[in-house]
Design a protein around this motif. Structure first.
Motif, short mmCIF file in Angstrom:
data_model
loop_
_atom_site.label_atom_id
_atom_site.label_comp_id
_atom_site.label_asym_id
_atom_site.label_seq_id
_atom_site.Cartn_x
_atom_site.Cartn_y
_atom_site.Cartn_z
N UNK A 229 0.90 -1.31 -0.18
CA UNK A 229 0.08 0.14 0.16
C UNK A 229 0.96 1.12 0.14
N UNK A 230 0.34 2.32 -0.75
CA UNK A 230 1.19 3.61 -0.65
C UNK A 230 -0.17 4.77 -0.59
N UNK A 231 0.04 5.82 -0.06
CA UNK A 231 -1.00 6.78 0.17
C UNK A 231 -0.46 7.90 -0.41
N UNK A 232 -1.41 8.47 -1.17
CA UNK A 232 -1.29 9.88 -1.72
C UNK A 232 -2.45 10.60 -1.20
N UNK A 233 -2.28 11.71 -0.40
CA UNK A 233 -3.17 12.37 0.09
C UNK A 233 -4.33 11.68 0.65
N UNK A 234 -5.47 11.62 0.49
CA UNK A 234 -6.63 10.72 1.00
C UNK A 234 -6.97 9.51 0.08
N UNK A 235 -6.10 9.34 -0.91
CA UNK A 235 -6.28 8.08 -1.59
C UNK A 235 -5.22 6.92 -1.26
N UNK A 267 -4.19 -3.66 -9.44
CA UNK A 267 -4.23 -2.40 -8.49
C UNK A 267 -5.61 -1.90 -8.08
N UNK A 268 -5.48 -1.15 -6.93
CA UNK A 268 -7.00 -0.75 -6.91
C UNK A 268 -6.85 0.58 -5.88
N UNK A 269 -7.84 1.58 -5.80
CA UNK A 269 -7.68 2.62 -5.11
C UNK A 269 -8.74 2.81 -4.03
N UNK A 270 -8.50 3.47 -2.84
CA UNK A 270 -9.50 3.14 -1.93
C UNK A 270 -9.48 4.83 -1.21
N UNK A 271 -10.59 5.55 -1.22
CA UNK A 271 -10.56 6.89 -0.75
C UNK A 271 -10.64 6.76 0.74
N UNK A 272 -9.76 7.45 1.49
CA UNK A 272 -9.97 7.37 2.86
C UNK A 272 -10.61 8.62 3.25
N UNK A 273 -11.25 8.39 4.45
CA UNK A 273 -12.18 9.26 5.13
C UNK A 273 -11.23 10.84 5.68
#
Length: 377
Positions: A229-235, A267-273
């Motif tokens: 996992x890598x996080x960019x902003x809230x994605x 690969x998939x993306x998950x929008x974080x709160x």
């Protein structure tokens, strides 16, 4: 088609080929005292006289040979069985002079289960002890039979454990001196019993006979999913990698593994709160400069009042210059005159809160004055 068809299976040196020749009453399979397997391929032969012409015997290379050719032998044996339908009996050959349970009998049983997966396969199996020489003392014969009777239940337990058929309680058992020169009456009677037993069997469905690895009992496929996992902003970016490998279970219960092989990735993306990452304090200052004239009172008659000096003014034809008495303009006398300026600097300090969120948004609070500084000169 032969009325009695059987195959001889066992280790090298147990006397399979000699037994085959003894059953058929002719020398068709090569025999020697060499400890290495004399039989190199699976092949079958018919009997050659009125007594044995309805008998078909298949001789096989010794399984678990030291030559390392088991896999080739096994494939060739399966191909031969499939191309010669009608097989009824499977004879596992043991050496009477090795009455202890063979060390690789478990491997042999598991291997046969893989080659013959039929549900009723073990009902087609008989056990034959060769080299039951006619000149052996009765005492030695009885002693060895006692040993054999002791490990027979162990063979049955192995079969039940491997095959899962708990209804098998015994195997037809025969003792043979396969030396043709002896022509032992007891051995001939044992062979007659063996052939009579084969006649009672229906042919095995050879279409279900299959190739098997002589070393590996079964192969199970294992899967592994590796996530990063890598996080960019809230994605949150999620990478999934799918791997497979083979778990190889050997007949001796040892286990080996093949290398992991990646079969796919996604690969998939998950929008974080929305989440507050941090708060920062931002500051600023406002500066105001003021100048106040400094006046000094003058005593006496020479007081000319407040005088302002004019800069020269060029009209083109002439130049005007001089000074103006402000008291004259104001119509009064002023007892003060200008001696300089007093400077004052006022600095006001402000601060506000800056909130930074994981979606890269920023919120600013209101400016608040928290201090004032005055500098005079």
């Amino acid at each position: 088609m032969a009325k009695a068809s059987l195959i001889l299976i066992g280790e090298t040196g147990n006397g399979k080929s000699s037994l085959g020749n003894f059953i058929l009453k002719k020398n068709v399979f090569p025999v020697s005292d060499n400890p290495e397997s004399e039989t190199k391929i699976t092949r079958g032969e018919h009997g050659g006289n009125n007594v044995t012409d309805d008998i078909f015997v298949i001789d096989t290379p010794g399984l678990m040979d030291a030559e390392g050719t088991d896999k080739k032998h096994l494939i060739q044996m399966v191909d031969y069985i499939k191309s010669n339908p009608g097989l009824q009996g499977i004879v596992i050959v043991f050496n009477y002079h090795q009455p202890k349970l063979p060390i690789n009998i478990k491997t042999l049983i598991k291997l046969l289960c893989n080659v013959f997966p039929n549900a009723d396969f073990w009902r087609h199996v008989a056990l034959v002890w060769t080299k039951y020489y006619s000149n052996l003392s009765e005492k030695l014969k009885e002693k060895n039979k006692i040993y054999i009777n002791k490990f027979m239940p162990k063979i049955l337990d192995l079969v039940k454990e491997t095959h899962g058929d708990i209804s098998i309680n015994s195997f037809p058992t025969f003792f043979v001196d396969s030396d043709p020169e002896e022509n032992d009456e007891f051995s001939n009677e044992e062979i007659s019993r063996l052939i009579a037993w084969v006649h009672t069997l229906t042919p095995i469905d050879v279409t279900k006979v299959q190739e098997a690895d002589p070393n590996i009992e079964k192969i199970e496929e294992e899967e592994d999913i590796r996530e990063s996992k890598t996080v960019e902003g809230n994605v949150e970016h999620i990478k999934l990698e799918y791997f497979k490998r083979n778990k190889e279970i050997h007949y001796d219960d040892s286990i080996t593994y093949s290398d992991w092989v990646k079969v796919k990735e996604e690969e998939k993306e998950n929008v974080l709160p929305r989440k507050l990452l941090r708060e920062e304090i931002e500051t600023k200052e406002e500066r105001m400069d003021t100048t106040t004239p400094i006046m000094e009172k003058v005593e006496g008659s020479n007081n000319q009042g407040l005088v302002a000096t004019l800069n020269p003014v060029d009209t083109g034809a002439f130049t005007i210059q001089g000074s103006i008495n402000l008291n004259d303009i104001l119509g009064k006398k002023n007892p003060y005159h200008f001696i300089g300026n007093k400077k004052k600097i006022i600095i006001k300090y402000f601060k506000r809160t800056v909130r930074i969120y994981n979606d890269n948004s920023i919120e600013y609070g209101d400016w608040e004055k928290y201090d004032t500084e005055t500098i005079e000169s």
